[in-house]
Write a protein that holds these residues in place. Structure first.
Motif, PDB file in Angstrom:
ATOM      1  N   LEU A 114       0.836  -1.201   0.000  1.00 36.28           N
ATOM      2  CA  LEU A 114       0.000   0.000   0.000  1.00 36.28           C
ATOM      3  C   LEU A 114       0.867   1.245   0.000  1.00 36.28           C
ATOM      4  N   ALA A 115       1.912   1.254   0.824  1.00 35.87           N
ATOM      5  CA  ALA A 115       2.813   2.405   0.861  1.00 35.87           C
ATOM      6  C   ALA A 115       3.464   2.627  -0.504  1.00 35.87           C
ATOM      7  N   HIS A 116       3.824   1.532  -1.173  1.00 39.59           N
ATOM      8  CA  HIS A 116       4.427   1.641  -2.509  1.00 39.59           C
ATOM      9  C   HIS A 116       3.413   2.197  -3.498  1.00 39.59           C
ATOM     10  N   ALA A 117       2.177   1.730  -3.428  1.00 39.10           N
ATOM     11  CA  ALA A 117       1.141   2.232  -4.333  1.00 39.10           C
ATOM     12  C   ALA A 117       0.882   3.716  -4.094  1.00 39.10           C
ATOM     13  N   GLN A 118       0.869   4.138  -2.836  1.00 38.76           N
ATOM     14  CA  GLN A 118       0.690   5.556  -2.533  1.00 38.76           C
ATOM     15  C   GLN A 118       1.852   6.386  -3.079  1.00 38.76           C
ATOM     16  N   ARG A 119       3.054   5.818  -2.993  1.00 43.81           N
ATOM     17  CA  ARG A 119       4.224   6.507  -3.556  1.00 43.81           C
ATOM     18  C   ARG A 119       4.109   6.588  -5.075  1.00 43.81           C
ATOM     19  N   ASP A 120       3.638   5.520  -5.699  1.00 44.47           N
ATOM     20  CA  ASP A 120       3.402   5.549  -7.147  1.00 44.47           C
ATOM     21  C   ASP A 120       2.415   6.655  -7.517  1.00 44.47           C
ATOM     22  N   TYR A 121       1.387   6.821  -6.706  1.00 43.06           N
ATOM     23  CA  TYR A 121       0.401   7.870  -6.964  1.00 43.06           C
ATOM     24  C   TYR A 121       1.069   9.245  -6.908  1.00 43.06           C
ATOM     25  N   ARG A 122       1.891   9.459  -5.881  1.00 40.53           N
ATOM     26  CA  ARG A 122       2.526  10.762  -5.727  1.00 40.53           C
ATOM     27  C   ARG A 122       3.504  11.065  -6.858  1.00 40.53           C
ATOM     28  N   THR A 123       4.098  10.031  -7.442  1.00 36.76           N
ATOM     29  CA  THR A 123       5.063  10.229  -8.519  1.00 36.76           C
ATOM     30  C   THR A 123       4.443  10.084  -9.909  1.00 36.76           C
ATOM     31  N   GLY A 124       3.157   9.763  -9.975  1.00 35.52           N
ATOM     32  CA  GLY A 124       2.496   9.585 -11.271  1.00 35.52           C
ATOM     33  C   GLY A 124       2.862   8.290 -11.945  1.00 35.52           C
ATOM     34  N   GLY A 125       3.193   7.259 -11.173  1.00 40.17           N
ATOM     35  CA  GLY A 125       3.616   5.987 -11.736  1.00 40.17           C
ATOM     36  C   GLY A 125       2.452   5.086 -12.090  1.00 40.17           C
ATOM     37  N   TYR A 126       1.762   5.391 -13.157  1.00 44.47           N
ATOM     38  CA  TYR A 126       0.547   4.655 -13.509  1.00 44.47           C
ATOM     39  C   TYR A 126       0.841   3.231 -13.966  1.00 44.47           C
ATOM     40  N   ALA A 127       1.991   3.009 -14.602  1.00 47.34           N
ATOM     41  CA  ALA A 127       2.319   1.651 -15.045  1.00 47.34           C
ATOM     42  C   ALA A 127       2.463   0.719 -13.851  1.00 47.34           C
ATOM     43  N   SER A 128       3.131   1.183 -12.807  1.00 43.66           N
ATOM     44  CA  SER A 128       3.271   0.385 -11.590  1.00 43.66           C
ATOM     45  C   SER A 128       1.927   0.236 -10.882  1.00 43.66           C
ATOM     46  N   LEU A 129       1.164   1.319 -10.810  1.00 50.15           N
ATOM     47  CA  LEU A 129      -0.149   1.257 -10.159  1.00 50.15           C
ATOM     48  C   LEU A 129      -1.072   0.262 -10.849  1.00 50.15           C
ATOM     49  N   ALA A 130      -0.994   0.162 -12.169  1.00 51.43           N
ATOM     50  CA  ALA A 130      -1.878  -0.733 -12.914  1.00 51.43           C
ATOM     51  C   ALA A 130      -1.646  -2.190 -12.552  1.00 51.43           C
ATOM     52  N   VAL A 131      -0.469  -2.510 -12.029  1.00 51.15           N
ATOM     53  CA  VAL A 131      -0.178  -3.854 -11.546  1.00 51.15           C
ATOM     54  C   VAL A 131      -0.409  -3.943 -10.040  1.00 51.15           C
ATOM     55  N   ARG A 132       0.134  -2.981  -9.319  1.00 52.21           N
ATOM     56  CA  ARG A 132       0.232  -3.091  -7.867  1.00 52.21           C
ATOM     57  C   ARG A 132      -1.108  -2.916  -7.142  1.00 52.21           C
ATOM     58  N   LEU A 133      -1.873  -1.879  -7.506  1.00 49.48           N
ATOM     59  CA  LEU A 133      -3.077  -1.578  -6.734  1.00 49.48           C
ATOM     60  C   LEU A 133      -4.180  -2.630  -6.916  1.00 49.48           C
ATOM     61  N   PRO A 134      -4.508  -3.061  -8.144  1.00 47.97           N
ATOM     62  CA  PRO A 134      -5.511  -4.128  -8.267  1.00 47.97           C
ATOM     63  C   PRO A 134      -5.092  -5.410  -7.539  1.00 47.97           C
ATOM     64  N   ARG A 135      -3.816  -5.764  -7.647  1.00 47.42           N
ATOM     65  CA  ARG A 135      -3.330  -6.968  -6.962  1.00 47.42           C
ATOM     66  C   ARG A 135      -3.433  -6.813  -5.454  1.00 47.42           C
ATOM     67  N   LEU A 136      -3.146  -5.623  -4.946  1.00 41.62           N
ATOM     68  CA  LEU A 136      -3.264  -5.362  -3.515  1.00 41.62           C
ATOM     69  C   LEU A 136      -4.702  -5.540  -3.040  1.00 41.62           C
ATOM     70  N   LEU A 137      -5.662  -4.986  -3.778  1.00 38.64           N
ATOM     71  CA  LEU A 137      -7.066  -5.119  -3.388  1.00 38.64           C
ATOM     72  C   LEU A 137      -7.495  -6.582  -3.394  1.00 38.64           C
ATOM     73  N   SER A 138      -7.120  -7.315  -4.437  1.00 48.12           N
ATOM     74  CA  SER A 138      -7.497  -8.736  -4.517  1.00 48.12           C
ATOM     75  C   SER A 138      -6.879  -9.528  -3.374  1.00 48.12           C
ATOM     76  N   THR A 139      -5.617  -9.262  -3.075  1.00 43.43           N
ATOM     77  CA  THR A 139      -4.919 -10.001  -2.023  1.00 43.43           C
ATOM     78  C   THR A 139      -5.478  -9.665  -0.659  1.00 43.43           C
ATOM     79  N   ALA A 140      -5.738  -8.388  -0.418  1.00 46.74           N
ATOM     80  CA  ALA A 140      -6.269  -7.977   0.884  1.00 46.74           C
ATOM     81  C   ALA A 140      -7.656  -8.544   1.124  1.00 46.74           C
TER      82      ALA A 140
END
Length: 336
Positions: A59-85
């Motif tokens: 989650l911290a990494h996804a929030q950092r991706d948001y702050r840096t505009g890292g949409y490519a990383s978010l497209a992998v990380r955030l959906p996977r985080l929600l599914s896993t959680a």
């Protein structure tokens, strides 16, 4: 861009991106929406580990991706985080709420209102289950933003100002005060949309007083940041919405971009300046603002529908320079 097999399985209907050198970043928004949709529908593929510390780090990494505009990383990380959680043996309601709040922020940026409502409502329910006053307040703020975008201005004001006065939020320390300021900011922006610039400026001053009381060290207590500099950034957007681009640009000129807490916020400054210049007929300055936003957060700039619409309008309204043509290609307004 490389994606994991799990993420690819969760996005069979999403646009597919190639290696970094070949990626069309204008499709990142569609990719992120598709993967968030699938995760929210329970079609996402969870990671193998649901260790609490690992999830918190993700989650911290996804929030950092948001702050840096890292949409490519978010497209992998955030959906996977929600599914896993969601698949965890003992779900962490607060972590899930924060994940859905981040999803809501992104879906609002990407003009995906239907999924945005779904994510915001889940964030509110999970925040209520966690009992965390700051998460509850942030979910109210996102619902207020969505209500404003739907044209429900009275409801948006009510949501934001009621949440700002909750005693538990006042007792939550610096994060609670920052959320109070952001809620008042949200109400100010709604005032601008209602055609009440005086009310907007009064509420903005109230939020600025909260930011001043918190000091510079509080800028990162919420994902988007909250400080006197971000208040001034908000004023640029609000003056634009109130229909006064000259005031918007005057507010922008008083901001030191390096004082803004993230690349995402700096890109927002230049995007807002571009919109103000466009309203005032300053074509070259508008393009310069968009190029500056692109330098701050290229993936976000390329993915946002609002940028694509602005660039499309520029293509139709005047001469096409090499800078504009290149930008139009990168945001998907003009295919190479």
């Amino acid at each position: 861009m490389a994606v994991t097999a799990a993420a690819a399985a969760a996005a069979t209907t999403a646009p597919q991106l190639g290696p970094p050198g070949q990626a069309d970043e204008s499709q990142l928004g569609e990719l992120l929406i598709a993967r968030l949709r699938d995760a929210m529908l329970g079609l996402g593929e969870p990671a193998q580990s649901d260790d609490a510390q690992r999830l918190a780090a993700e989650l911290a990494h996804a929030q950092r991706d948001y702050r840096t505009g890292g949409y490519a990383s978010l497209a992998v990380r955030l959906p996977r985080l929600l599914s896993t959680a969601h698949a965890a043996t003992t779900p962490d309601y607060l972590l899930l709420s924060r994940g859905y709040l981040l999803a809501t922020l992104l879906l609002i940026k990407l003009d995906e209102q239907q999924l945005g409502w779904m994510a915001a409502d889940r964030a509110r329910q999970l925040a209520n289950a966690s009992g965390d006053a700051v998460a509850i307040a942030e979910s109210s703020r996102q619902l207020a933003v969505l209500a404003r975008k739907a044209g429900w201005h009275d409801q948006a004001l009510n949501l934001a100002l009621t949440a700002a006065d909750v005693p538990e939020l006042r007792a939550a320390g610096a994060p609670g005060e920052a959320l109070r300021g952001l809620l008042i900011q949200s109400a100010a922006y709604t005032g601008a949309r209602q055609g009440d610039p005086d009310g907007m400026r009064e509420l903005t001053s109230e939020a600025a007083a909260i930011a001043s009381g918190l000091g510079a060290g509080a800028s990162h207590v919420v994902v988007g940041g909250f400080s006197t500099a971000t208040i001034q950034l908000h004023l640029v957007s609000a003056e634009n919405s109130a229909g006064d681009p000259s005031r918007a640009l005057a507010a922008a000129e008083s901001i030191d971009p390096t004082a803004l807490p993230s690349a995402e916020r700096r890109a927002r400054l230049y995007m807002d300046m571009a919109h103000a210049h466009n309203k005032w007929g300053h074509r070259d300055a508008c393009i310069a603002g968009l190029l500056a936003a692109e330098r701050c957060a290229p993936q976000e700039t390329h993915a946002r529908p609002a940028v694509r619409a602005l660039v499309s309008g520029l293509l139709l309204s005047g001469r096409t320079t090499p800078d504009l043509r290149g930008l139009a290609t990168r945001v998907g307004a003009l295919r190479a």
